[in-house]
Enzyme design. Structure first.
Site, PDB file in Angstrom:
ATOM      1  CG  HIS A 252      76.576 -24.793  49.307  1.00  0.00           C
ATOM      2  ND1 HIS A 252      77.642 -25.533  49.744  1.00  0.00           N
ATOM      3  CD2 HIS A 252      76.754 -23.548  49.793  1.00  0.00           C
ATOM      4  CE1 HIS A 252      78.427 -24.775  50.489  1.00  0.00           C
ATOM      5  NE2 HIS A 252      77.917 -23.556  50.530  1.00  0.00           N
ATOM      6  CD  GLU A 307      75.581 -15.802  49.943  1.00  0.00           C
ATOM      7  OE1 GLU A 307      76.768 -16.049  49.920  1.00  0.00           O
ATOM      8  OE2 GLU A 307      75.071 -14.987  50.735  1.00  0.00           O
TER       9      GLU A 307
HETATM   10  C1  SDX Z   1      78.386 -19.216  48.892  1.00  0.00           C
HETATM   11  O1  SDX Z   1      81.576 -22.917  49.425  1.00  0.00           O
HETATM   12  C2  SDX Z   1      80.969 -22.230  50.356  1.00  0.00           C
HETATM   13  O2  SDX Z   1      80.930 -22.614  51.491  1.00  0.00           O
HETATM   14  C3  SDX Z   1      80.400 -20.893  49.864  1.00  0.00           C
HETATM   15  C4  SDX Z   1      79.503 -20.194  50.865  1.00  0.00           C
HETATM   16  C5  SDX Z   1      80.305 -19.701  52.037  1.00  0.00           C
HETATM   17  O3  SDX Z   1      79.714 -19.481  53.091  1.00  0.00           O
HETATM   18  O4  SDX Z   1      81.503 -19.380  51.840  1.00  0.00           O
HETATM   19  O5  SDX Z   1      78.495 -21.068  51.315  1.00  0.00           O
HETATM   20  C6  SDX Z   1      78.868 -18.959  50.241  1.00  0.00           C
HETATM   21  O6  SDX Z   1      79.137 -19.013  47.989  1.00  0.00           O
HETATM   22  C7  SDX Z   1      77.020 -19.758  48.645  1.00  0.00           C
HETATM   23  C8  SDX Z   1      76.730 -19.961  47.131  1.00  0.00           C
HETATM   24  C9  SDX Z   1      76.352 -18.588  46.531  1.00  0.00           C
HETATM   25  N1  SDX Z   1      76.260 -18.666  45.089  1.00  0.00           N
HETATM   26  C10 SDX Z   1      75.079 -18.771  44.449  1.00  0.00           C
HETATM   27  O7  SDX Z   1      73.995 -18.841  45.016  1.00  0.00           O
HETATM   28  C11 SDX Z   1      75.207 -18.783  42.932  1.00  0.00           C
HETATM   29  C12 SDX Z   1      74.286 -19.846  42.350  1.00  0.00           C
HETATM   30  N2  SDX Z   1      74.759 -21.173  42.731  1.00  0.00           N
HETATM   31  C13 SDX Z   1      75.591 -21.865  41.820  1.00  0.00           C
HETATM   32  O8  SDX Z   1      76.273 -21.184  40.851  1.00  0.00           O
HETATM   33  C14 SDX Z   1      76.186 -23.166  42.315  1.00  0.00           C
HETATM   34  O9  SDX Z   1      75.221 -23.860  42.970  1.00  0.00           O
HETATM   35  C15 SDX Z   1      77.443 -23.080  43.157  1.00  0.00           C
HETATM   36  C16 SDX Z   1      78.504 -22.330  42.472  1.00  0.00           C
HETATM   37  C17 SDX Z   1      77.121 -22.455  44.457  1.00  0.00           C
HETATM   38  C18 SDX Z   1      77.932 -24.521  43.417  1.00  0.00           C
HETATM   39  O10 SDX Z   1      78.200 -25.025  42.202  1.00  0.00           O
HETATM   40  P1  SDX Z   1      78.931 -26.447  41.998  1.00  0.00           P
HETATM   41  O11 SDX Z   1      78.969 -27.245  43.224  1.00  0.00           O
HETATM   42  O12 SDX Z   1      80.224 -26.214  41.316  1.00  0.00           O
HETATM   43  O13 SDX Z   1      77.907 -27.164  41.078  1.00  0.00           O
HETATM   44  P2  SDX Z   1      77.996 -27.109  39.557  1.00  0.00           P
HETATM   45  O14 SDX Z   1      78.328 -25.742  39.065  1.00  0.00           O
HETATM   46  O15 SDX Z   1      78.850 -28.249  39.124  1.00  0.00           O
HETATM   47  O16 SDX Z   1      76.463 -27.372  39.193  1.00  0.00           O
HETATM   48  C19 SDX Z   1      75.984 -28.699  39.142  1.00  0.00           C
HETATM   49  C20 SDX Z   1      74.850 -28.629  38.139  1.00  0.00           C
HETATM   50  C21 SDX Z   1      75.229 -27.832  36.903  1.00  0.00           C
HETATM   51  O17 SDX Z   1      74.526 -28.384  35.843  1.00  0.00           O
HETATM   52  P3  SDX Z   1      75.379 -29.176  34.699  1.00  0.00           P
HETATM   53  O18 SDX Z   1      76.010 -28.085  33.874  1.00  0.00           O
HETATM   54  O19 SDX Z   1      76.407 -30.038  35.398  1.00  0.00           O
HETATM   55  O20 SDX Z   1      74.320 -29.950  33.949  1.00  0.00           O
HETATM   56  O21 SDX Z   1      73.735 -27.936  38.723  1.00  0.00           O
HETATM   57  C22 SDX Z   1      73.491 -26.731  38.013  1.00  0.00           C
HETATM   58  C23 SDX Z   1      74.716 -26.443  37.179  1.00  0.00           C
HETATM   59  O22 SDX Z   1      74.356 -25.759  35.995  1.00  0.00           O
HETATM   60  N3  SDX Z   1      73.300 -25.673  39.018  1.00  0.00           N
HETATM   61  C24 SDX Z   1      72.393 -24.729  38.911  1.00  0.00           C
HETATM   62  C25 SDX Z   1      72.545 -23.948  40.076  1.00  0.00           C
HETATM   63  N4  SDX Z   1      73.526 -24.449  40.821  1.00  0.00           N
HETATM   64  C26 SDX Z   1      74.006 -25.523  40.163  1.00  0.00           C
HETATM   65  N5  SDX Z   1      71.479 -24.451  37.947  1.00  0.00           N
HETATM   66  C27 SDX Z   1      70.694 -23.364  38.175  1.00  0.00           C
HETATM   67  N6  SDX Z   1      70.772 -22.587  39.260  1.00  0.00           N
HETATM   68  C28 SDX Z   1      71.670 -22.834  40.230  1.00  0.00           C
HETATM   69  N7  SDX Z   1      71.741 -22.048  41.300  1.00  0.00           N
END
Ligand code: SDX
Length: 370
Positions: A252, A307
């Protein structure tokens, strides 16, 4: 001028609607703990709180519920618009189109009546189209049923089980509002131009549709179905991470600890699940995922988000997977409309800067060139 990727950590507005405390894992709606509201208050009550700043008084509750119930039937042209859409169109595209069709007028400033109208309409949109997709005659909304019971009734045509209503209500309440998430920010940007609520909501629905935002619960279900058994969890997750895939339901932008909503919804499912082996699988996969995410991305603090257990609640109450994100939309329409009203009340056009990193032309030789 710093270029903050994804606007991480950038404050875009002051709001009285919610506090999302990512370090402590706390969520507050208008001065109330969101988890307590989800445990003890109705959808109608918490919508009233977010829209007006206070919970309805007991003597107001019946009239308030009736006012929301009265807005559930759609104008005839919206049904016709939905009937004209191609079969098999995903439900979020249907909801986005129908909400757009709902808002013909250019209404400024948006009103509480608009917020009620759109919030009451979304469940009807979903249930109507779902019935048509299944070749069934859609049932009309029942004004005698509260908001959440009516939604389940319209989806199935049968009176819903009370424990399903309570579980779904807890989910819809706790996901109603969440600060400046991508879809809410989208709604505020559109509102800041003095555009209308239908336009702001249509844009927000488009943002919600994405798998990184609202599209995750279905992805969680797909993951658990593919893993199948607790024994396969480690190998499946390791290979997914090795392929650079993201585990749906984890990580998140704000929460750097377990999402409090995930904890609340895991409690809800625990009460519902009984000996359901699927629940045991979900619990064990969660433990493995947290461990392997730390191994995969040390220090990134990737924990369970809403989620993961939202998918479990929606499955437990019988919501079909293609309706997961649309059901989230039915809830978040309250938060979006509350932010639209707040933005409109203290409006200033939202217009950030960008840093140009492209090539520059040769110095101008005449005044007309530059
Ligand atoms: C919601 O913002 C909100 O409040 C949203 C929400 C709401 O109520 O409105 O809470 C609802 O959207 C919840 C999130 C639902 N989405 C998912 O579950 C999808 C999986 N999660 C990710 O894609 C990710 O964690 C995000 C998009 C939710 C957050 O991503 P960020 O903060 O932009 O973090 P990032 O993409 O910069 O990731 C940081 C690192 C990365 O590695 P690097 O490329 O920098 O080396 O962590 C990794 C990412 O690859 N990473 C993950 C991961 N989440 C982050 N790796 C594997 N699995 C994951 N789930």
């Amino acid at each position: 001028m710093a270029n903050t990727r994804g606007l991480e950590g950038v404050v875009a507005a002051e709001t009285e609607l919610s506090l999302v405390d990512g370090e402590r894992g706390h969520l507050v709606f208008r001065g109330h703990w969101a988890r307590e509201l989800a445990r003890s208050r109705s959808f109608e009550d918490v919508a009233h709180l977010l829209w007006t700043g206070r919970l309805p008084a007991p003597e107001e509750a019946a009239a308030w519920q009736a006012q929301m119930a009265a807005a559930r039937t759609l104008p005839e042209h919206v049904y016709r618009v939905m009937d004209a859409l191609p079969a098999g169109l995903d439900m979020m595209s249907v909801v986005r189109t129908a909400v757009s069709a709902l808002g013909a007028a250019q209404d400024w400033p948006p009103s509480l009546a608009d917020a009620i109208r759109f919030t009451a309409a979304v469940p009807t949109i979903i249930a109507y189209r779902h019935a048509r997709n299944e070749g069934r005659s859609p049932v009309a909304p029942r004004p005698d049923l509260p908001h959440v019971a009516n939604y389940l009734y319209m989806l199935t045509g049968r009176h819903p089980a009370p424990d399903h209503v309570r579980a779904l209500e807890a989910y819809l309440v706790i996901t109603m509002e969440h600060g400046m998430n991508a879809s809410t920010f989208t709604a505020r940007v559109v509102t800041s131009t003095q555009s209308d609520m239908a336009s702001a909501l249509s844009a927000a629905i488009g943002a919600m549709k994405g798998p990184l935002h609202g599209g995750a619960p279905a992805g969680v279900m797909d993951m658990l179905e593919q893993i199948g058994t607790p024994e396969r969890a480690e190998s499946w997750i390791r290979s997914a991470l090795a392929r650079g895939e993201r585990l749906m339901g984890f990580g998140h932008r704000v929460y750097k600890t377990t999402d409090p909503r995930a904890l609340a919804l895991r409690d809800v499912v625990t009460e519902l699940a009984g000996e359901d082996p699927w629940f045991s699988l979900a619990t064990q996969v969660e433990d493995v995922a947290i461990r392997l995410l730390e191994e995969h991305k040390p220090g990134r603090r990737l924990y369970t988000n809403v989620e993961y257990w939202a998918a479990a609640v929606l499955r437990a109450v019988g919501i079909p997977k293609p309706l997961y994100t649309a059901t989230f939309t039915a809830s978040r329409t309250v938060g979006w409309t509350a932010h639209i009203l707040e933005q409109a009340a203290h409006n200033r056009l939202i217009r950030p800067q960008s840093v140009y990193v492209g090539p520059m032309p040769a110095a101008p030789t005449t005044p007309e060139e530059a």
